[in-house]
Scaffold this active site. Structure first.
Site, PDB file in Angstrom:
ATOM      1  N   ASP A   1       0.815  -1.210   0.000  1.00 21.52           N
ATOM      2  CA  ASP A   1       0.000   0.000   0.000  1.00 21.52           C
ATOM      3  C   ASP A   1       0.853   1.267   0.000  1.00 21.52           C
ATOM      4  O   ASP A   1       0.332   2.377   0.101  1.00 21.52           O
ATOM      5  CB  ASP A   1      -0.915   0.007   1.232  1.00 21.52           C
ATOM      6  CG  ASP A   1      -0.135  -0.147   2.530  1.00 21.52           C
ATOM      7  OD1 ASP A   1       0.659  -1.103   2.636  1.00 21.52           O
ATOM      8  OD2 ASP A   1      -0.316   0.673   3.448  1.00 21.52           O
TER       9      ASP A   1
ATOM     10  N   TYR B   1       0.648   1.968  15.813  1.00 21.45           N
ATOM     11  CA  TYR B   1       1.988   2.396  16.179  1.00 21.45           C
ATOM     12  C   TYR B   1       1.927   3.531  17.192  1.00 21.45           C
ATOM     13  O   TYR B   1       1.081   4.418  17.080  1.00 21.45           O
ATOM     14  CB  TYR B   1       2.742   2.913  14.947  1.00 21.45           C
ATOM     15  CG  TYR B   1       2.847   1.933  13.813  1.00 21.45           C
ATOM     16  CD1 TYR B   1       3.735   0.864  13.869  1.00 21.45           C
ATOM     17  CD2 TYR B   1       2.064   2.078  12.668  1.00 21.45           C
ATOM     18  CE1 TYR B   1       3.845  -0.029  12.814  1.00 21.45           C
ATOM     19  CE2 TYR B   1       2.177   1.186  11.617  1.00 21.45           C
ATOM     20  CZ  TYR B   1       3.065   0.135  11.693  1.00 21.45           C
ATOM     21  OH  TYR B   1       3.161  -0.746  10.656  1.00 21.45           O
TER      22      TYR B   1
ATOM     23  N   LYS C   1      -0.484  -5.473  13.766  1.00 17.94           N
ATOM     24  CA  LYS C   1       0.859  -5.181  13.275  1.00 17.94           C
ATOM     25  C   LYS C   1       1.398  -3.986  14.045  1.00 17.94           C
ATOM     26  O   LYS C   1       0.699  -2.972  14.199  1.00 17.94           O
ATOM     27  CB  LYS C   1       0.820  -4.867  11.777  1.00 17.94           C
ATOM     28  CG  LYS C   1       2.150  -4.382  11.204  1.00 17.94           C
ATOM     29  CD  LYS C   1       1.954  -3.877   9.781  1.00 17.94           C
ATOM     30  CE  LYS C   1       3.238  -3.250   9.235  1.00 17.94           C
ATOM     31  NZ  LYS C   1       3.028  -2.593   7.926  1.00 17.94           N
TER      32      LYS C   1
END
Length: 287
Positions: free
Chosen positions: A25, A145, A175
């Site tokens: 992506d 994140y 992730k």
């Protein structure tokens, strides 16, 4: 949710419970970068290398439908921002779960940056997407994140917080950053009820990459989401084959690289030191 269970088996190995996922992506955020110019070819290379799934934006699904060769699981990424934005960490929703279903997705993914000025909006988007995924039986990968002013993006505490937020939002897979230490990552993965993948980051030395990935898997990780570190290789197929050998069969990284004849492989190198592992963790994923 039998629908989720069936789709998860298309994007994770049902025997090992692990996956090698290759996000592609990056073009949305970074433009026409090396490795993603011929999408049909690179998707074939990744698929033939044995990867379990790829991640694409909705407009590129047609370029990944090759009508031949080995099949591969498909995530459609629902979040987007560009490097031209004054705040590249501001992720907005650019696709819906329903659109992803119509496009043949086996799963969807979203991106959340904790500590960003737009964190609240991203959390709200995440909650709404998780609701829709439960309604439609669609697996949800949350890329979460810790990022923002004054935040250590790779500390065990920050990474653990990101994993917990994603889990509590309803992620089926997560992730996040690798904290650089297998013991720290083991504690994070053990405390989470869903599979946790480490981000692959920018391209770096092939042997060091595989050794760190093996460390994370041995510490309880579910595998890796590796983009540039895979599709920007001289021989993407060979590197992905070696990567799959390490993740799914616990093959020694040096041996895996030799078996699959990865370009530039050295016959013997010592395992990465703590300093090298920390350098991996400091390679920031794309915005």
């Amino acid at each position: 949710m039998i629908g989720k269970d069936i789709r998860i088996e298309r994007i994770m190995d049902r025997n090992t419970g692990r996956a090698v996922i290759v996000p592609m992506d990056h073009g949305f955020s970074m433009g026409q970068i090396e490795g993603l110019l011929d999408m049909t070819q690179v998707i074939s290379d990744v698929s033939n290398g044995g990867a379990n799934a790829i991640i694409l934006h909705k407009g590129l699904v047609k370029r990944g439908h090759r009508k031949h060769g080995r099949d591969i699981g498909l995530f459609i990424h629902l979040s987007g921002s560009t490097s031209l934005n004054p705040d590249p960490n501001d992720k907005v929703q650019v696709c819906s779960v329903e659109e992803a279903i119509a496009l043949g997705a086996d799963g969807v993914s979203i991106h959340i940056n904790l500590g960003s000025p737009s964190e609240s909006k991203m959390l709200e988007i995440g909650a709404n997407v998780a609701r829709d995924c439960n309604r439609w039986g669609m697996p949800l990968l949350i890329m979460c994140y810790p990022r923002g002013k004054g935040i250590d993006s790779f500390s065990a505490q920050s990474v653990g917080h990101a994993v917990r937020v994603a889990e509590e939002l309803g992620a089926d897979m997560i992730k996040t950053n690798y904290p650089g230490d297998p013991e720290a990552f083991k504690k994070i993965a053990k405390a989470c009820s869903v599979p946790v993948f480490i981000a692959g980051g920018e391209k770096c030395a092939d042997l060091e990459s595989l050794q760190i990935i093996r460390d994370s898997v041995n510490a309880g990780g579910a595998g890796v989401c590796v983009g540039r570190n895979a599709f920007q290789r001289k021989d993407t197929k060979a590197f992905v084959q070696a990567l799959c050998s390490v993740v799914h069969h616990n093959v020694d990284p040096a041996k895996a690289l030799e078996q699959h004849k990865c370009p530039g492989t050295r016959r013997s190198r010592p395992p990465p030191s703590r300093a090298v592992r920390m350098r991996w963790s400091l390679i920031r994923p794309r915005t």
